[in-house]
Design an enzyme around this catalytic site. Sequence first.
Site, PDB file in Angstrom:
ATOM      1  N   GLU A 206       0.840  -1.211   0.000  1.00  0.00           N
ATOM      2  CA  GLU A 206       0.000   0.000   0.000  1.00  0.00           C
ATOM      3  C   GLU A 206       0.870   1.254   0.000  1.00  0.00           C
ATOM      4  O   GLU A 206       0.722   2.145   0.851  1.00  0.00           O
ATOM      5  CB  GLU A 206      -0.985  -0.016   1.183  1.00  0.00           C
ATOM      6  CG  GLU A 206      -1.959  -1.183   1.087  1.00  0.00           C
ATOM      7  CD  GLU A 206      -3.191  -1.086   1.983  1.00  0.00           C
ATOM      8  OE1 GLU A 206      -3.243  -0.209   2.869  1.00  0.00           O
ATOM      9  OE2 GLU A 206      -4.123  -1.902   1.774  1.00  0.00           O
ATOM     10  N   GLU A 332      -4.810  -8.892  -0.368  1.00  0.00           N
ATOM     11  CA  GLU A 332      -5.648  -8.585   0.805  1.00  0.00           C
ATOM     12  C   GLU A 332      -7.091  -8.520   0.318  1.00  0.00           C
ATOM     13  O   GLU A 332      -7.407  -7.702  -0.555  1.00  0.00           O
ATOM     14  CB  GLU A 332      -5.252  -7.256   1.456  1.00  0.00           C
ATOM     15  CG  GLU A 332      -3.897  -7.307   2.132  1.00  0.00           C
ATOM     16  CD  GLU A 332      -3.559  -6.060   2.949  1.00  0.00           C
ATOM     17  OE1 GLU A 332      -4.490  -5.361   3.409  1.00  0.00           O
ATOM     18  OE2 GLU A 332      -2.355  -5.795   3.118  1.00  0.00           O
TER      19      GLU A 332
END
Length: 533
Positions: A206, A332
Amino acid sequence: MIDRRSFIRSSAIVSGAVLAGVAPVLAADAEIEITPREDGPEISAHLYGQFIEHLGGVIYDGIWVGKNSKIPNVGGIRKQFIDDMTRIGVPNFRWPGGCFADAYHWRDGIGAKRPRTYNYWQASAPDGVDVTESNNFGIHEFMHLCKLTGAEPYLAANMASGSPQEFHDWVAYCNAQVGTSSLADERAANGDKEPFGVKWWGVGNESWGCGGDMNPQEYATLYRRFVTQYPAYAPKPFLVAVGPRGHQPDLDLGWTKGFFEAMVGHRSPVDGLSIHFYTDFRNSAEKVATFNAQGWFDVIREGARIEDVIKQHWALMEKFDPKHHTRLIVDEWGVWYKKGEEIAPNYLLSQPLTLRDAVHTAYSFDIFNRHAEKLAMTNVAQTINCIHSLFLAEGDKFVRLPPYYVFEMYRGHMNARQAGIKIHCEDLNVPTAAGSATIAGLSGSASTKGKMLTVTLTNPSIDSPRSAVVRLATGGITEGRGQVLTHEDMTKSNTFAHPNEVHIAPFRVNIRGNLAEISVPPRAVVALELKLS
Ligand code: AHR
């Protein structure tokens, strides 16, 4: 009836049976046409992967109880966790994060004397809860977990506060042969002579957010610095670049486009592009375990958006990479509810998931199976005591949540060949905040492994069963059996006090020639194993 079918099409299904040269079946609600394909893409076992982070009770207590614990353990790792992960053939674990990874220094987690360090999740912990990192669980403990369960390691390198050198040293520590590098000798001195053989490497996490707050161009520049001098120890690496937050309303296509534009003309390999897709109810009133029909369908509908995310990013990537060297990795995914229902204050994000989330799990897997040629891996976030967990554990208490059973039921798809599936079934009208919407009456996927055909199906209806005939395009079925996961109460879960409330039960399959006749209950996930002639 809370949900309702749009129309009845059973007459077409009866005539289909006549055309296929078998005696007509009783009118069924749905027909499922399966086309086994010897050259169908392989559904990698890695689509059933896991993600574990140093977050709340995931590692500490969930997995690592310590060597001196009274809780049964193998070298400090909770035995029940090892057994249950082995039972579902866990293919991989992604570790150590998540956001934690971008502040993690791997050297803190080796050797006898380990420092206590700041944990990224401290900022999200409730007042008075200390989540200082003990570093008791480091790379050796992680690799032992992988060995004990048969899983492959997938490591996330620290890009935000780490350096290319720290990354390369970690690679050497893990993968170099003893005698070829001091780092390998140090690994041996710490108890593991044989190289760990780590193939899967995530380069950051991220990076558009907690992993450095970069734009795609900045990230691409840093990515190249991290991978250009990757040390060439075996095995050949599979390098995963940070990709989009797919749950954004615009699917974050801008990140993927910006990243690949910035990579044009450069030589650095990108084997995987990570997608994060949360079925994101963090900013809604939706609760984990108390909900109505609309809430049931809102979660299912929102989760199904992952299919569009996969398709659109894949199509965009084709413009830069027509042969699709780069595969997608959904590292994820899961349903993320708002705070407030954690099992204990220091078990951050631990959610007591229900049957609804098991149905969401099945939807996600059927989508992943149907797009197997695009996906190299997916990792549920996160395995235990977290967002979309398979288990809750607290001290000597341990329970399997309903999604665990979906992993068990879908095992037949792992490393199988994707088969064609067409489901003819009337849509379902479902309640929404704006009035109503339609969703598919049944969803599913199919695959073959030798003579074994696996078909998985989900009936999202709250109150209507669906009778169905499963028909093979060619060949016959000699035997069939099935499993079902359902409960009369859609909000049910398993708890420490009642661990077997939601569980797998045998499911009746009637074989007639090239047909399997079934009746899928409402609120249910079904897995069929059909033996081909
Ligand atoms: O899974 C929890 C967090 O969600 C991860 O640390 C991060 O990558 C994502 O935002």
